[in-house]
Motif scaffolding. Structure first.
Motif, PDB file in Angstrom:
ATOM      1  N   PRO A  30       0.812  -1.222   0.000  1.00  0.00           N
ATOM      2  CA  PRO A  30       0.000   0.000   0.000  1.00  0.00           C
ATOM      3  C   PRO A  30       0.842   1.267   0.000  1.00  0.00           C
ATOM      4  CG  PRO A  30      -0.857  -1.590   1.583  1.00  0.00           C
ATOM      5  CD  PRO A  30       0.454  -2.136   1.101  1.00  0.00           C
ATOM      6  N   GLU A  31       0.495   2.206  -0.863  1.00  0.00           N
ATOM      7  CA  GLU A  31       1.134   3.513  -0.989  1.00  0.00           C
ATOM      8  C   GLU A  31       2.587   3.440  -1.478  1.00  0.00           C
ATOM      9  OE1 GLU A  31       0.576   6.078   2.426  1.00  0.00           O
ATOM     10  OE2 GLU A  31      -1.215   4.949   3.008  1.00  0.00           O
ATOM     11  N   ILE A  32       3.091   2.236  -1.762  1.00  0.00           N
ATOM     12  CA  ILE A  32       4.477   2.082  -2.211  1.00  0.00           C
ATOM     13  C   ILE A  32       4.530   1.568  -3.645  1.00  0.00           C
ATOM     14  CG2 ILE A  32       6.706   0.997  -1.775  1.00  0.00           C
ATOM     15  CD1 ILE A  32       5.875   2.945   0.421  1.00  0.00           C
ATOM     16  N   GLY A  33       3.890   0.427  -3.904  1.00  0.00           N
ATOM     17  CA  GLY A  33       3.909  -0.148  -5.245  1.00  0.00           C
ATOM     18  C   GLY A  33       3.953  -1.661  -5.190  1.00  0.00           C
ATOM     19  N   ALA A  34       4.008  -2.292  -6.360  1.00  0.00           N
ATOM     20  CA  ALA A  34       4.007  -3.753  -6.466  1.00  0.00           C
ATOM     21  C   ALA A  34       5.438  -4.277  -6.539  1.00  0.00           C
ATOM     22  CB  ALA A  34       3.218  -4.193  -7.692  1.00  0.00           C
ATOM     23  N   VAL A  35       5.708  -5.320  -5.760  1.00  0.00           N
ATOM     24  CA  VAL A  35       7.006  -5.988  -5.765  1.00  0.00           C
ATOM     25  C   VAL A  35       6.832  -7.351  -6.425  1.00  0.00           C
ATOM     26  CG1 VAL A  35       8.720  -7.116  -4.282  1.00  0.00           C
ATOM     27  CG2 VAL A  35       7.894  -4.825  -3.719  1.00  0.00           C
ATOM     28  N   THR A  36       7.664  -7.648  -7.420  1.00  0.00           N
ATOM     29  CA  THR A  36       7.648  -8.965  -8.040  1.00  0.00           C
ATOM     30  C   THR A  36       8.960  -9.673  -7.719  1.00  0.00           C
ATOM     31  OG1 THR A  36       8.481  -8.011 -10.106  1.00  0.00           O
ATOM     32  CG2 THR A  36       6.103  -8.303  -9.910  1.00  0.00           C
ATOM     33  N   THR A  37       8.860 -10.930  -7.323  1.00  0.00           N
ATOM     34  CA  THR A  37      10.038 -11.691  -6.912  1.00  0.00           C
ATOM     35  C   THR A  37       9.701 -13.167  -6.871  1.00  0.00           C
ATOM     36  OG1 THR A  37      11.699 -11.983  -5.149  1.00  0.00           O
ATOM     37  CG2 THR A  37       9.464 -11.446  -4.459  1.00  0.00           C
ATOM     38  N   SER A  38      10.725 -14.001  -6.886  1.00  0.00           N
ATOM     39  CA  SER A  38      10.533 -15.418  -6.585  1.00  0.00           C
ATOM     40  C   SER A  38      10.585 -15.599  -5.076  1.00  0.00           C
ATOM     41  CB  SER A  38      11.631 -16.268  -7.242  1.00  0.00           C
ATOM     42  OG  SER A  38      11.529 -16.203  -8.651  1.00  0.00           O
ATOM     43  N   LEU A  39       9.841 -16.567  -4.576  1.00  0.00           N
ATOM     44  CA  LEU A  39       9.812 -16.870  -3.146  1.00  0.00           C
ATOM     45  C   LEU A  39      10.183 -18.333  -2.931  1.00  0.00           C
ATOM     46  CD1 LEU A  39       6.477 -15.103  -2.075  1.00  0.00           C
ATOM     47  CD2 LEU A  39       8.806 -14.338  -1.523  1.00  0.00           C
ATOM     48  N   GLN A  40      11.092 -18.558  -1.976  1.00  0.00           N
ATOM     49  CA  GLN A  40      11.402 -19.930  -1.578  1.00  0.00           C
ATOM     50  C   GLN A  40      10.916 -20.160  -0.162  1.00  0.00           C
ATOM     51  OE1 GLN A  40      15.561 -21.126  -1.212  1.00  0.00           O
ATOM     52  NE2 GLN A  40      15.031 -23.227  -1.763  1.00  0.00           N
ATOM     53  N   VAL A  41      10.129 -21.215   0.030  1.00  0.00           N
ATOM     54  CA  VAL A  41       9.588 -21.533   1.356  1.00  0.00           C
ATOM     55  C   VAL A  41      10.709 -22.098   2.224  1.00  0.00           C
ATOM     56  CG1 VAL A  41       7.886 -22.851   2.654  1.00  0.00           C
ATOM     57  CG2 VAL A  41       7.312 -21.981   0.374  1.00  0.00           C
ATOM     58  N   ARG A  42      10.948 -21.460   3.366  1.00  0.00           N
ATOM     59  CA  ARG A  42      12.047 -21.875   4.256  1.00  0.00           C
ATOM     60  C   ARG A  42      11.557 -22.606   5.504  1.00  0.00           C
ATOM     61  NH1 ARG A  42      16.809 -21.724   1.881  1.00  0.00           N
ATOM     62  NH2 ARG A  42      17.803 -21.414   3.895  1.00  0.00           N
ATOM     63  N   ASN A  43      10.365 -22.285   5.960  1.00  0.00           N
ATOM     64  CA  ASN A  43       9.846 -22.973   7.147  1.00  0.00           C
ATOM     65  C   ASN A  43       8.332 -22.960   7.136  1.00  0.00           C
ATOM     66  OD1 ASN A  43       8.993 -20.458   8.730  1.00  0.00           O
ATOM     67  ND2 ASN A  43      11.175 -20.059   8.415  1.00  0.00           N
ATOM     68  N   SER A  44       7.748 -23.862   7.913  1.00  0.00           N
ATOM     69  CA  SER A  44       6.294 -24.002   7.965  1.00  0.00           C
ATOM     70  C   SER A  44       5.873 -24.246   9.409  1.00  0.00           C
ATOM     71  CB  SER A  44       5.859 -25.180   7.081  1.00  0.00           C
ATOM     72  OG  SER A  44       4.479 -25.410   7.181  1.00  0.00           O
TER      73      SER A  44
END
Length: 252
Positions: A190-204
């Motif tokens: 919000p109020e900043i912009g859209a970030v696009t990136t790959s995500l790797q799941v590290r913990n659950s």
């Protein structure tokens, strides 16, 4: 301003300068109430005095500090032209400075007095610096999933840092995903912009809520994120920090 910290060291820290007097007074009072020890250092010297905050008087613009048990050290502090201070509060390093310090008597005991600092700096290691995101109207991350799982699916964030995010997978759509990489994810800040990136799941972590429903929290690391995208994340963290400090000051 803080000579005993090297620039190379500070580069590894998230820093946030507070200029709101109300926020500064509230934080200093909190440090005093929790009896946090403070390192007091004369500029250009290695001699360190450990002190604590005895009182913060907003009306008189003063902070009262404890003295050292070493009288010679107290005299050196009183003669100093500039002093810097370091302490911690809730695992965050706090830095501030004073042009001069004045010996006084406080409640019948020797003490020091400085003016309320005009600015104060909070430091925390970037990789550990996590800010909780709003629970109402939460920030969401959109993860592209196969069509059989619903295609592009959004998940609410629990927190955000310069290293990644924690998201809530209430419907267990991502399964046991530790180690899995999801490319092309989008986070609308919000109020900043859209970030696009790959995500790797590290913990659950599976959590049972009060209504006996299970909620899954996944910690995800940014992978291959562009510097411009990381700048958006940093700006959003700073925005959340300002809002949090304003709330603290409002309660102080």
């Amino acid at each position: 301003m803080y000579p005993h910290f090297q620039d190379a060291e500070l580069e590894n820290w998230h820093d946030f300068e507070i200029e709101s007097r109300k926020e500064i007074v509230a934080l200093l009072r909190n440090i005093g109430q929790k009896n946090q020890l403070i390192r007091m250092l004369i500029q250009g010297e290695s001699d360190v005095c450990v002190t604590s905050i005895l009182d913060v008087d907003d009306q008189r613009d003063t902070v009262v500090l404890d003295t050292s048990i070493d009288e010679e050290q107290n005299q050196r502090m009183a003669n100093a032209e500039r002093l810097s201070f370091e302490t911690t509060l809730d695992k965050v390093r706090i830095l501030f400075a004073a042009e001069r310090i004045e010996p006084i008597t406080h409640e019948g005991e020797a003490a020091f007095r400085i003016s309320v600092p005009p600015t104060l700096i909070r430091l925390q290691r970037r990789e550990f610096y996590r800010m909780n995101t709003p629970m109402t109207n939460p920030v969401r991350v959109v993860i592209p999933l196969p069509d059989e799982l619903g295609g592009d699916t959004s998940f609410p964030l629990a927190d955000i840092s310069c290293g990644g995010i924690a998201l809530l997978d209430n419907k267990m759509l991502l399964g046991d995903a530790i180690g899995k990489v999801f490319p092309g994810c989008r986070i609308d800040l919000p109020e900043i912009g859209a970030v696009t990136t790959s995500l790797q799941v590290r913990n659950s972590l599976d959590m049972t809520l009060l209504n006996n429903k299970t909620n899954r929290r996944l910690g995800c690391e940014f992978t291959g994120i562009q510097r411009s995208m990381l700048a958006y994340v940093q700006r959003y963290i700073t925005k959340l920090e300002r809002e949090r400090n304003a709330r603290i000051a409002g309660l102080g």
